[in-house]
Design a protein around this motif. Sequence first.
Motif, PDB file in Angstrom:
ATOM      1  N   ASN A 175      24.813  31.794  28.330  1.00 29.14           N
ATOM      2  CA  ASN A 175      26.066  32.150  28.991  1.00 29.14           C
ATOM      3  C   ASN A 175      26.947  32.987  28.076  1.00 29.14           C
ATOM      4  N   ASP A 176      27.338  34.175  28.545  1.00 29.77           N
ATOM      5  CA  ASP A 176      28.235  35.042  27.786  1.00 29.77           C
ATOM      6  C   ASP A 176      29.661  34.757  28.245  1.00 29.77           C
ATOM      7  N   LEU A 177      30.461  34.183  27.369  1.00 28.53           N
ATOM      8  CA  LEU A 177      31.776  33.671  27.756  1.00 28.53           C
ATOM      9  C   LEU A 177      32.705  34.777  28.256  1.00 28.53           C
ATOM     10  N   ALA A 178      32.714  35.919  27.576  1.00 30.31           N
ATOM     11  CA  ALA A 178      33.607  37.006  27.988  1.00 30.31           C
ATOM     12  C   ALA A 178      33.244  37.488  29.388  1.00 30.31           C
ATOM     13  N   THR A 179      31.950  37.674  29.630  1.00 29.95           N
ATOM     14  CA  THR A 179      31.510  38.099  30.957  1.00 29.95           C
ATOM     15  C   THR A 179      31.831  37.035  31.992  1.00 29.95           C
ATOM     16  N   ALA A 180      31.639  35.768  31.622  1.00 30.87           N
ATOM     17  CA  ALA A 180      31.906  34.676  32.560  1.00 30.87           C
ATOM     18  C   ALA A 180      33.357  34.682  33.018  1.00 30.87           C
ATOM     19  N   HIS A 181      34.299  34.921  32.096  1.00 26.95           N
ATOM     20  CA  HIS A 181      35.716  35.006  32.479  1.00 26.95           C
ATOM     21  C   HIS A 181      35.910  36.108  33.529  1.00 26.95           C
ATOM     22  N   CYS A 182      35.334  37.273  33.268  1.00 25.05           N
ATOM     23  CA  CYS A 182      35.517  38.410  34.175  1.00 25.05           C
ATOM     24  C   CYS A 182      34.908  38.129  35.544  1.00 25.05           C
ATOM     25  N   VAL A 183      33.711  37.572  35.546  1.00 24.76           N
ATOM     26  CA  VAL A 183      33.027  37.303  36.810  1.00 24.76           C
ATOM     27  C   VAL A 183      33.772  36.242  37.614  1.00 24.76           C
ATOM     28  N   ARG A 184      34.320  35.238  36.937  1.00 27.74           N
ATOM     29  CA  ARG A 184      35.074  34.219  37.655  1.00 27.74           C
ATOM     30  C   ARG A 184      36.293  34.820  38.355  1.00 27.74           C
ATOM     31  N   ALA A 185      36.978  35.735  37.676  1.00 31.93           N
ATOM     32  CA  ALA A 185      38.137  36.379  38.289  1.00 31.93           C
ATOM     33  C   ALA A 185      37.722  37.223  39.490  1.00 31.93           C
ATOM     34  N   GLU A 186      36.662  37.997  39.320  1.00 33.65           N
ATOM     35  CA  GLU A 186      36.191  38.863  40.406  1.00 33.65           C
ATOM     36  C   GLU A 186      35.771  38.060  41.623  1.00 33.65           C
ATOM     37  N   ARG A 216      47.039  40.950  35.640  1.00 35.07           N
ATOM     38  CA  ARG A 216      46.628  40.562  34.292  1.00 35.07           C
ATOM     39  C   ARG A 216      46.945  39.089  34.060  1.00 35.07           C
ATOM     40  N   GLY A 217      46.190  38.473  33.156  1.00 35.20           N
ATOM     41  CA  GLY A 217      46.435  37.083  32.820  1.00 35.20           C
ATOM     42  C   GLY A 217      45.565  36.671  31.651  1.00 35.20           C
ATOM     43  N   VAL A 218      45.645  35.412  31.276  1.00 35.35           N
ATOM     44  CA  VAL A 218      44.837  34.925  30.163  1.00 35.35           C
ATOM     45  C   VAL A 218      43.439  34.605  30.676  1.00 35.35           C
ATOM     46  N   PRO A 219      42.399  34.853  29.870  1.00 35.52           N
ATOM     47  CA  PRO A 219      41.020  34.651  30.324  1.00 35.52           C
ATOM     48  C   PRO A 219      40.733  33.244  30.824  1.00 35.52           C
ATOM     49  N   ASP A 220      41.339  32.217  30.205  1.00 36.95           N
ATOM     50  CA  ASP A 220      41.066  30.845  30.619  1.00 36.95           C
ATOM     51  C   ASP A 220      41.579  30.542  32.020  1.00 36.95           C
ATOM     52  N   GLU A 221      42.431  31.416  32.545  1.00 34.62           N
ATOM     53  CA  GLU A 221      42.944  31.237  33.908  1.00 34.62           C
ATOM     54  C   GLU A 221      42.402  32.321  34.830  1.00 34.62           C
ATOM     55  N   ALA A 222      41.132  32.683  34.612  1.00 36.98           N
ATOM     56  CA  ALA A 222      40.520  33.805  35.331  1.00 36.98           C
ATOM     57  C   ALA A 222      40.560  33.612  36.845  1.00 36.98           C
ATOM     58  N   GLU A 223      40.231  32.422  37.309  1.00 30.73           N
ATOM     59  CA  GLU A 223      40.210  32.203  38.755  1.00 30.73           C
ATOM     60  C   GLU A 223      41.611  32.328  39.345  1.00 30.73           C
ATOM     61  N   SER A 224      42.601  31.883  38.614  1.00 29.88           N
ATOM     62  CA  SER A 224      43.981  32.020  39.079  1.00 29.88           C
ATOM     63  C   SER A 224      44.385  33.492  39.164  1.00 29.88           C
TER      64      SER A 224
END
Length: 315
Positions: A225-236, A282-290
């Motif tokens: 699991n690539d964490l940076a990509t995971a943040h982006c994909v969760r937001a999308e 824009r927001g913090v990565p840990d709140e990607a879904e938000s």
Amino acid sequence: MNSANPDQPRIVIASRESRLAMWQAEHIRGRLLELYPQLEVDILGMTTRGDQILDRPLSEIGGKGLFIKELEVAMQSGRADLAVHSMKDLPMELPEGFVLAAVSERANPCDAFVSNHYVALDDLPAGAVIGTSSLRREATLRARYPQLAIKGLRGNLDTRLRKLDAGEYDAIILAAAGLVRLGLADRIKSVLAPEQSLPAPGQGVLGIEVPSGRADLIALVEPLNDLATAHCVRAERAFSRALGGSCQLPLAAYAVLESGQLRLRGFVATADGRRSVAGERRGVPDEAESVGYRLAQTLRADGADVILRELAAGQ
């Protein structure tokens, strides 16, 4: 894990049988073998309904879920342990009993312009025939190039290229990542920047789906699991889910990490491209879904609800 011999762990990856899907499965197989040299990893190739029905647009026959149902049945029946998907083909809501356990580092997320006679979209003359299977790409093309003739394009990547080479199209639009993965980067005449054609949620990313009850498999693939990509994909995907996203909806969403912040851009449009609502958040990565949810709410307030109602009425 599927194993007749507990001293020789074995897992089975379910995959579509297209050349690109098999490349993706082989890629994950190779990554797993690097991590676990003692592991035996087999690939179960399958033909899905989405691969069989080629005479109608995906939006008319049930959407991209047609590409994964058989793979999930194989996991449910114990014939396979996990499945590898192109994330842009994975429905926004997974069926009960399955989870997205890992996503790969993102490859090129952009769309690619492919033609045997022209270098770029701007070079196409009025009336030129351009092929795509994506309502997102179609809406973008119709909005920016109303003089072009848009024609549906189904089939796996090799089939689409054959149709281009046979003269059925003057140009086609494909995902750049798939062409690069199959060693076909030389077919790309130009890459469309996100400002020209905003990518689909998850484009360029591979996802690993496993049964939700298999904690052993979830732990096994966690290092992939690539964490940076995971943040982006969760937001999308959160953005798309909040708008009822499916392949029946001309929708784009693309997130990047910039200076520690997550930047998400998205749009929803009418199929003819005449009207669209776009924005970014824009927001913090840990709140990607938000971040994804808030952007969807902003677009709804700006008129996306009207577009969504019209699209629903027309289906």
